[in-house]
Design a protein around this motif. Structure first.
Motif, PDB file in Angstrom:
ATOM      1  N   GLN A 168       0.833  -1.196   0.000  1.00 43.45           N
ATOM      2  CA  GLN A 168       0.000   0.000   0.000  1.00 43.45           C
ATOM      3  C   GLN A 168       0.872   1.252   0.000  1.00 43.45           C
ATOM      4  O   GLN A 168       0.540   2.253  -0.647  1.00 43.45           O
ATOM      5  N   TYR A 207      -7.531  -0.202  -5.442  1.00 46.37           N
ATOM      6  CA  TYR A 207      -7.170   0.951  -4.612  1.00 46.37           C
ATOM      7  C   TYR A 207      -7.897   2.188  -5.127  1.00 46.37           C
ATOM      8  O   TYR A 207      -8.151   2.327  -6.336  1.00 46.37           O
ATOM      9  N   GLU A 215      -5.791   4.160  -1.278  1.00 48.17           N
ATOM     10  CA  GLU A 215      -6.337   3.417  -0.147  1.00 48.17           C
ATOM     11  C   GLU A 215      -6.959   2.124  -0.651  1.00 48.17           C
ATOM     12  O   GLU A 215      -7.722   2.124  -1.627  1.00 48.17           O
ATOM     13  N   GLU A 216      -6.653   1.018   0.010  1.00 51.01           N
ATOM     14  CA  GLU A 216      -7.131  -0.279  -0.453  1.00 51.01           C
ATOM     15  C   GLU A 216      -8.649  -0.386  -0.354  1.00 51.01           C
ATOM     16  O   GLU A 216      -9.253  -0.014   0.663  1.00 51.01           O
TER      17      GLU A 216
END
Length: 425
Positions: free
Chosen positions: A5, A328, A333-334
């Motif tokens: 990430q 993402y 952001e996942e």
């Protein structure tokens, strides 16, 4: 925040990937170093690990692999050129192509590059070259096909009864013929097998290695001295593409080999490996932008810029080469089941055929236009492969024009021999 990430957030925030550059490959060099260290830690000092260049033929990846202590195994003139460009020296390169030209063989023997003989016709050529270069420092061996059977993926199994690779050990009187070949040629100091790859069980790989180790012992006994000093146990370690877990590990492989072929773990032979996928796959990812999304037949479809052109194996053989994807947001952001609705999804590539899919019919947190998709475990045989003429020095490109009885053929890229290319360096 996990490392992956962090990688994608950095790529987005620093505009490495954006509306213009829409698909990138990323190699984690710190992860690469750890993987190489894990390989060396699993085996004793008489093991030397070479990297199968075909798995990642990028000079900027090969250079650190060399610095981390690996040699290079090459299977084409283009790969040899790339390895030399990355700084590998002759004594740390081994040439394994099944289609070596006479000029390829002469170059290797003249420059002291190790090689494995694929067949009896190649042996005839090398017999003549050894008379021409009697002081050659090349370590030469035979590639032996132990004919022990294949794994789960037929196209990558190299030890089947009818494999195109190597000398078929079980056919007819081939075993005795090979022993005779070694007895007559004291310069044959190595023996090689490639009995495993993706889809092969470790026990199958160990079986093939045990066969050539026993064969080496028999040859040395009949010769009356240790003529064979190197065992080249080529064949990659399978990779787990289904999760982040590394299985099997190098230690798992070493434990099976030690149980089945304990002689490898003494100092009697130098043992060379040819790991490729297991070194690089989990240290590389593809990141691509979602251009559009839509629904068709109840399926959510996310169209990206990464498909068959860089995820070739999965696009054409999805059952054999399934890979994981993670979505993402535009901020890196996942997307998870806690933050996004999970829907049945096809993640598609940009190529104009229906099978150009990264994954199909998968439950994924819903992707939106301008999102990003990370394709995991793609550090080998995906964005790193170059199946183009730039990696093949012998290939020339021509144009043709005119009527059939008056054609004009013009060269637009001149092919070069391997020796010509290496002599320029």
């Amino acid at each position: 925040m996990n490392r992956k990430q962090n990688i994608i957030k950095t790529a987005i925030n620093e505009h490495v990937i954006d509306h213009n550059l829409t698909a990138i490959g990323v190699m984690d060099l710190d992860g690469l170093k750890k993987t190489v260290n894990d390989a060396y830690a699993a085996f004793p000092a008489n093991f030397f690990h070479t990297f199968a260049v075909k798995a990642n033929a990028l000079v900027k990846v090969l250079e650190p692999l060399r610095e981390y202590g690996m040699g290079a195994e090459v299977a084409s003139p283009g790969e040899l050129l790339i390895a030399v460009t990355a700084g590998f020296t002759a004594e740390n390169i081994i040439f394994d192509s099944p289609a070596k030209t006479l000029q390829d063989l002469r170059t290797c023997i003249k420059k002291g590059i190790a090689l494995n003989i694929d067949n009896l016709q190649e042996l005839e050529r090398i017999d003549a070259l050894m008379l021409e270069f009697p002081e050659s420092t090349s370590i030469i061996g035979f590639r032996v096909n132990p004919q022990i059977g294949g794994g789960k993926i037929g196209s990558t199994s190299t030890a089947t009864a009818t494999s195109k690779f190597g000398y078929a050990l079980v056919d007819g009187d081939n075993r005795n013929e090979l022993i005779s070949i070694y007895k007559k040629r004291p310069w044959l100091k190595s023996i090689h097998t490639h009995s495993g790859s993706q889809g092969c069980e470790l026990s199958l790989m160990a079986k093939g290695i045990k066969i050539i180790t026993e064969l080496a012992e028999e040859i040395n006994s009949l010769v009356g001295l240790q003529q064979i000093t190197r065992l080249d146990i080529g064949g990659g370690l399978p990779v787990n593409f289904s999760s982040e877990i590394i299985k099997p590990s190098f230690k798992d492989y070493a434990d099976i080999l030690k149980a089945e072929v304990p002689l490898l773990f003494t100092d009697k032979y130098q043992v060379k490996t040819e790991f490729g996928r297991a070194i690089v796959a989990k240290n590389g990812v593809i990141i691509t932008r979602v251009e559009y999304t839509k629904n068709s037949g109840g399926r959510h479809i996310a169209t990206t810029h990464a498909g068959a052109q860089i995820i070739t194996r999965t696009a054409f053989l999805p059952k054999s080469w399934p890979i994981r994807v993670t979505g993402y947001t535009t901020k890196g952001e996942e997307r998870t089941a806690q933050t996004s609705e999970v829907v049945t999804t096809d993640v598609a590539g940009p190529c104009c055929f229906a099978g150009d899919l990264i994954c199909s019919n998968q439950p994924l947190p819903k992707l939106e236009s301008n999102d990003y998709v990370m394709v995991h475990d793609t550090g080998g045989y995906y964005f790193t492969n170059h199946f183009d003429y730039n990696s093949l020095p012998r290939v020339a490109i021509y144009t043709v024009a005119g009527h059939d009885d008056d054609l004009t053929i013009e060269c637009i890229r001149q092919g070069e021999s391997l020796e010509d290319v290496l002599n320029k360096m």
